[in-house]
Design a protein around this motif. Structure first.
Motif, short mmCIF file in Angstrom:
data_model
loop_
_atom_site.label_atom_id
_atom_site.label_comp_id
_atom_site.label_asym_id
_atom_site.label_seq_id
_atom_site.Cartn_x
_atom_site.Cartn_y
_atom_site.Cartn_z
N ALA A 39 0.83 -1.21 0.00
CA ALA A 39 0.00 0.00 0.00
C ALA A 39 0.87 1.26 0.00
N VAL A 40 1.99 1.23 0.73
CA VAL A 40 2.90 2.38 0.76
C VAL A 40 3.51 2.60 -0.63
N PHE A 41 3.81 1.53 -1.34
CA PHE A 41 4.32 1.63 -2.71
C PHE A 41 3.32 2.39 -3.60
N LEU A 42 2.04 2.06 -3.48
CA LEU A 42 1.01 2.76 -4.23
C LEU A 42 0.96 4.23 -3.82
N LEU A 43 1.05 4.50 -2.52
CA LEU A 43 1.00 5.88 -2.04
C LEU A 43 2.17 6.68 -2.60
N ALA A 44 3.35 6.08 -2.67
CA ALA A 44 4.52 6.78 -3.21
C ALA A 44 4.29 7.18 -4.66
N PHE A 45 3.66 6.31 -5.42
CA PHE A 45 3.37 6.61 -6.82
C PHE A 45 2.38 7.77 -6.93
N SER A 66 3.36 11.64 -8.28
CA SER A 66 2.69 12.15 -9.48
C SER A 66 1.96 13.45 -9.19
N MET A 67 1.22 13.49 -8.10
CA MET A 67 0.42 14.66 -7.77
C MET A 67 1.28 15.87 -7.45
N PHE A 68 2.32 15.65 -6.67
CA PHE A 68 3.15 16.78 -6.26
C PHE A 68 3.89 17.36 -7.46
N ASN A 69 4.26 16.52 -8.42
CA ASN A 69 4.90 17.02 -9.63
C ASN A 69 3.94 17.94 -10.38
N MET A 70 2.69 17.52 -10.53
CA MET A 70 1.70 18.35 -11.20
C MET A 70 1.54 19.69 -10.48
N LEU A 71 1.43 19.65 -9.16
CA LEU A 71 1.27 20.88 -8.39
C LEU A 71 2.49 21.78 -8.49
N TYR A 72 3.66 21.20 -8.35
CA TYR A 72 4.88 22.00 -8.27
C TYR A 72 5.22 22.66 -9.59
N LEU A 73 5.05 21.95 -10.70
CA LEU A 73 5.36 22.55 -12.00
C LEU A 73 4.38 23.66 -12.34
N PHE A 74 3.14 23.53 -11.95
CA PHE A 74 2.19 24.64 -12.10
C PHE A 74 2.66 25.84 -11.28
N PRO A 93 -3.68 -0.96 -13.05
CA PRO A 93 -4.30 -0.27 -11.90
C PRO A 93 -3.50 0.96 -11.46
N LEU A 94 -2.16 0.89 -11.56
CA LEU A 94 -1.35 2.05 -11.20
C LEU A 94 -1.63 3.21 -12.16
N LEU A 95 -1.74 2.91 -13.43
CA LEU A 95 -1.97 3.95 -14.42
C LEU A 95 -3.34 4.61 -14.23
N ILE A 96 -4.37 3.79 -14.00
CA ILE A 96 -5.72 4.34 -13.83
C ILE A 96 -5.81 5.20 -12.58
N LEU A 97 -5.29 4.69 -11.46
CA LEU A 97 -5.33 5.48 -10.22
C LEU A 97 -4.43 6.70 -10.33
N GLY A 98 -3.26 6.53 -10.96
CA GLY A 98 -2.34 7.65 -11.11
C GLY A 98 -2.97 8.79 -11.90
N MET A 99 -3.62 8.48 -13.00
CA MET A 99 -4.26 9.52 -13.80
C MET A 99 -5.40 10.17 -13.03
N THR A 100 -6.16 9.38 -12.28
CA THR A 100 -7.26 9.94 -11.49
C THR A 100 -6.75 11.00 -10.51
N TYR A 101 -5.69 10.67 -9.79
CA TYR A 101 -5.17 11.60 -8.79
C TYR A 101 -4.39 12.74 -9.41
#
Length: 375
Positions: free
Chosen positions: A177-183, A187-195, A258-266
């Motif tokens: 579960a922590v591995f999923l959280l890291a992904f 991903s999310m912080f990169n989107m936020l930070y580059l904006f 599943p990583l790709l689908i959840l990653g894109m959602t978040y």
């Protein structure tokens, strides 16, 4: 395609020049992983002092029965024995160096031989309900074994019926579960930070002056964000391997979807917040806190099969629940249908619905905030 390539190149340059966007995806999951590793990573035997004042043989037989019971977690004894006299035992207990004291009186064997009820004193600190429960259960398991070996009239045979072929270590379940959280966090912080970087550099709103479509730039941002998540998840996977011995790379083909689908959602969720929020720190705190809370509620530390009431109802409407179940199913070779509560098809459907809704909202906000004004 030309706009997509140019935007992707620009974002990669920003990412490479300032890799701070990886911080959230590395530090937070690493801390969580280490904390859980120390807490649940390895079973530790509880220390008990055994004061045997019995004049017969049953005191020693009880001692053997109590301290030879083996935990299935780590194949270690439930109890580690400290054999000492009463005064020393109580001193160690008061100093907090042992978890409890068992005192066997001198009449223990005589009472059993006479057919009477024998008594022992069990002194332990019950300030923690879970610890008190374990101390009681572990001792009773030893007492039951003592009965089996001493009383031929009291023989209870237990036939265990298990729901899985292999018992999983609790920390291994959490580590996935922590591995999923890291992904997700990476991903999310990169989107936020580059904006945030483009807002600071006054380049973000130049999109309103461009005659080109902005959709290519959005997809480029998603690609870079998922790349950042892949990096943070890979770093976390290395830590998982060293702590648990699980090589997540070997299971990657089954985890990608599943990583790709959840990653894109978040990532789409993070993009919406980044454009609507005026403060980067506020956006970062909100998205990260929301993600971590949803992560916990979706069965991060245990399968939702064992949840009840409102907690289970909440978990069943969170997409992470199904993605995490799919990933665990691949890694542990087990049924990925969330404990049979919902089937695999329903799980995929729920994850896809969340992704499509998040993508539609992200497109709308992106166009409203950054599309060229005409007229």
């Amino acid at each position: 395609m030309r706009v997509f390539a140019a935007e992707l190149k620009k974002l990669l340059i920003l990412f490479k020049a300032d890799p701070k966007s990886l911080v959230a995806g590395i530090i937070a999951p690493t801390i969580i992983l280490i904390v859980f590793a120390f807490t649940f990573g390895d079973f530790t035997s509880l220390k008990l002092a055994y004061v045997n004042e019995d004049t017969g043989v049953y005191g020693e037989e009880l001692e053997t029965a109590v301290f030879t019971q083996i935990s299935p977690l780590g194949d270690r004894p439930y109890f580690e024995e400290t054999e000492t006299d009463y005064e020393t035992a109580m001193e160690l207990y008061q100093q907090g160096k042992i978890n409890g004291v068992i005192i066997v009186p001198e009449t223990f064997s005589a009472d059993l031989e006479d057919g009477k009820n024998a008594n022992i004193d069990y002194i332990f600190n019950n300030y923690n309900t879970d610890m008190a429960k374990n101390l009681r259960l572990y001792l009773k398991e030893g007492i039951l074994d003592f009965y089996h070996s001493t009383d031929s009239n009291l023989q209870i045979e237990v036939e265990e019926v298990l729901n899985v072929e292999t018992q999983l270590h609790w920390f291994n379940i959490i580590a996935i579960a922590v591995f999923l959280l890291a992904f997700l966090l990476g991903s999310m912080f990169n989107m936020l930070y580059l904006f945030y970087k483009e807002k600071v550099d006054d380049t973000l709103y130049e999109y309103k002056l461009s005659p080109n479509s902005i959709w290519s730039s959005l997809f480029a941002r998603v690609v870079v964000a998922l790349l950042a998540g892949t990096i943070t998840a890979s770093i976390n996977a290395v830590l998982v391997y060293f702590i648990t011995g699980i090589n997540l790379a070997a299971f990657l083909p089954g985890m990608i979807l599943p990583l790709l689908i959840l990653g894109m959602t978040y990532v789409f969720f993070a993009e919406i917040i980044a454009l609507l929020a005026n403060s980067f720190s506020g956006a970062a705190v909100f998205t990260m806190a929301t993600t971590v809370v949803l992560w916990f509620l979706s069965g991060a530390t245990a399968s939702i099969k064992y949840s009840t009431g409102i907690l289970r109802s909440i978990a069943l409407v969170i997409p992470n629940t199904y993605g995490l179940s799919q990933i665990r199913g691949v890694v542990f070779n087990m049924d990925p249908s969330v404990g049979g509560i919902l089937g695999t098809k329903e799980g995929w459907l729920i994850m896809l619905v969340y992704m499509i809704v998040a993508m539609a909202l992200a497109f709308y906000v992106y166009r409203k905030k950054l599309a060229r004004m005409v007229g």
